[in-house]
Design an enzyme around this catalytic site. Structure first.
Site, PDB file in Angstrom:
ATOM      1  N   LYS A 179     149.489   9.901  82.388  1.00 16.45           N
ATOM      2  CA  LYS A 179     148.717  10.959  83.052  1.00 16.45           C
ATOM      3  C   LYS A 179     147.228  10.624  83.142  1.00 16.45           C
ATOM      4  CE  LYS A 179     151.953  14.594  81.602  1.00 16.45           C
ATOM      5  NZ  LYS A 179     152.602  14.850  82.887  1.00 16.45           N
TER       6      LYS A 179
ATOM      7  N   ASP B  55     148.286  19.858  72.187  1.00 16.89           N
ATOM      8  CA  ASP B  55     148.942  19.088  73.243  1.00 16.89           C
ATOM      9  C   ASP B  55     147.879  18.743  74.274  1.00 16.89           C
ATOM     10  OD1 ASP B  55     150.211  18.258  75.555  1.00 16.89           O
ATOM     11  OD2 ASP B  55     151.681  19.873  75.603  1.00 16.89           O
TER      12      ASP B  55
ATOM     13  N   HIS C 217     154.386  23.861  77.672  1.00 18.04           N
ATOM     14  CA  HIS C 217     155.416  22.978  78.210  1.00 18.04           C
ATOM     15  C   HIS C 217     156.610  23.015  77.269  1.00 18.04           C
ATOM     16  CE1 HIS C 217     157.326  19.111  79.303  1.00 18.04           C
ATOM     17  NE2 HIS C 217     156.613  19.135  80.406  1.00 18.04           N
TER      18      HIS C 217
ATOM     19  N   CYS D  96     158.565  22.641  83.779  1.00 17.69           N
ATOM     20  CA  CYS D  96     158.912  22.627  82.351  1.00 17.69           C
ATOM     21  C   CYS D  96     158.150  23.712  81.595  1.00 17.69           C
ATOM     22  CB  CYS D  96     158.653  21.258  81.732  1.00 17.69           C
ATOM     23  SG  CYS D  96     159.741  19.969  82.344  1.00 17.69           S
TER      24      CYS D  96
ATOM     25  N   GLN E 235     147.438  17.195  79.412  1.00 18.64           N
ATOM     26  CA  GLN E 235     146.710  17.486  80.646  1.00 18.64           C
ATOM     27  C   GLN E 235     145.195  17.421  80.481  1.00 18.64           C
ATOM     28  OE1 GLN E 235     148.112  17.840  83.614  1.00 18.64           O
ATOM     29  NE2 GLN E 235     150.168  17.682  82.787  1.00 18.64           N
TER      30      GLN E 235
END
Length: 415
Positions: free
Chosen positions: A235, A209, A132, A373, A212
């Site tokens: 999220k 990261d 991203h 993104c 997700q």
């Protein structure tokens, strides 16, 4: 949690779970809402909404600095979320849980403190080709400022990282590896434990990261042995504007402060300021109190339904969607591999993704279109963008069928 949801845990009665999400009752353009944009943000259960209303209705006060009842109540709820997050990702201590505005701020915090302090001329940072923008741009900025080099792990045609090439990129100049756990654009699950081990063998620090992955995968930061792990509340059924940065305590203690102001200090004089202890060292100013408090019921909801139950249901949806969409003429899945969660990203020959998105919206079906993104990844696959359907615990097989039928009709109109 509502009784209907508790009963649904054992049988996964998705109809019962859907009752806990009020937005799913609405219509869009005369059709029942079909929400397949969960990778961008998830919907919120009533318990999260109630927590926000309760804070503003009954104990709205600033935290930590007051001795009156409202302040003490708000502080207790605010800090209870920190404990819930610690358990959710199995951190070693609550001091390793830093409140942020989201994954993006967590990554930037590490970039502007640890990386700015530690990167020297000629040092190297490794990211992946499926990142991203939030896990690309901060490292570009810091590398330019510190005369360091940014290197990229390539992606194969299936949307997987080329691990042999990653190993070849690692060397004694590698100081930081920053990769996503799950690709937001494809749903690919990366082998982060192996990535972390290889980086540590070279003495490098690793940031994951988890934007997700936090909702879909079991997260154990101690088992992964990552140095930093960042994710967002919105999220994983929680409010927007709230996120978490996990960091190993020794690294956080050695890092310079990120922002100056109230709460991150012990003592201030005009000659010198003494900084607060963890985690408050990185939490300057009045925090996002209400949204921090409302993250706990989101975590509680996920825990009560059970990640394993959620994952099995989402896999069922993903497999069914993959089978239905592969039968559509000219449709190509981007990220066509077996190690995925909850995301189906695709293009249709001769049709622009945005046009498909508009026609689906006319039927009440919400998908995301564009580069997500992740422009470098789109360039890798030579597409301007994709149509992305992302699934959650409250979606149904019937909704997947509506998506497939909507796509078939859209193709007939647009070709």
């Amino acid at each position: 949690m509502e009784t209907a949801t508790i009963n649904a845990i054992h049988t996964y009665d998705v109809a019962a779970i859907r009752k806990d999400f009020p937005i799913l009752n609405r219509e869009v353009k005369g059709h029942p809402l079909v929400y397949f944009d969960n990778a961008a943000t998830s919907q919120k259960p009533q318990s999260v909404i109630d927590a926000l209303v309760h804070y503003y209705s009954f104990n709205n006060a600033n935290v930590h600095r007051g001795i009156h009842s409202l302040a003490e109540e708000a502080t207790a709820d605010f800090e209870a979320t920190r404990d819930a997050v610690k358990d959710f990702i199995n951190a070693a201590s609550r001091e390793e849980i830093i409140y942020t505005r989201g994954t993006t701020e967590g990554i930037n915090l590490v970039a502007y403190t640890w990386a700015r302090q530690n990167l020297k001329q000629g040092d190297e940072v490794i990211i992946s080709g499926m990142e991203h923008h939030s896990n690309i741009v901060p490292w570009q900025i810091i590398c330019e400022q510190n005369n360091a080099k940014l290197k990229v792990i390539p992606v194969n045609d299936k949307g997987e990282l080329l691990m042999d090439e990653y190993s070849a990129l690692l060397n004694d100049r590698t100081k930081l590896v920053a990769v996503n756990h799950v690709s937001n654009a494809m749903g690919t699950v990366n082998p982060v434990k192996e990535i972390i081990q290889l980086a540590h063998d070279k003495g490098a620090v690793v940031l994951i990261d988890g934007a997700q992955s936090a909702m879909h995968l079991d997260i154990d930061v101690q088992d992964l042995d990552c140095d930093f792990f960042a994710f967002s509340s919105h999220k994983l059924l929680g409010p927007t504007g709230m996120g978490i940065l996990y960091g190993k305590k020794d690294l956080l203690n050695a890092m310079p402060v990120f922002a100056g102001g109230g709460e991150m200090i012990k003592e201030v004089t005009f000659e010198k300021t003494t900084y607060n202890e963890l985690p408050y060292k990185f939490e300057a100013g009045t925090p996002n109190i209400a949204d921090a408090i409302a993250l706990k019921p989101a975590i509680d909801y996920i825990n009560k339904v059970g990640k394993d139950n959620i994952r099995k249901h989402e896999d069922l949806l993903l497999n069914h969607a993959t089978e239905r969409l592969r039968a559509i003429d000219g449709l190509q899945i981007i990220g066509n591999n077996d190690h995925k969660v909850s995301v189906l990203s695709f293009v249709i020959s001769g049709v622009h993704p945005q046009d498909v998105g508009i026609l689906l919206d006319n039927k009440g079906i919400a998908v995301r279109t564009g580069h997500h993104c992740a422009e470098p990844l789109m360039n890798r696959f030579c597409v301007p963008g994709t149509i992305r359907a992302s699934f959650a615990l409250y979606n149904t097989i019937e909704e997947v069928d509506k998506l497939a039928e909507g796509l078939i009709k859209a193709v007939k109109i647009l070709r």
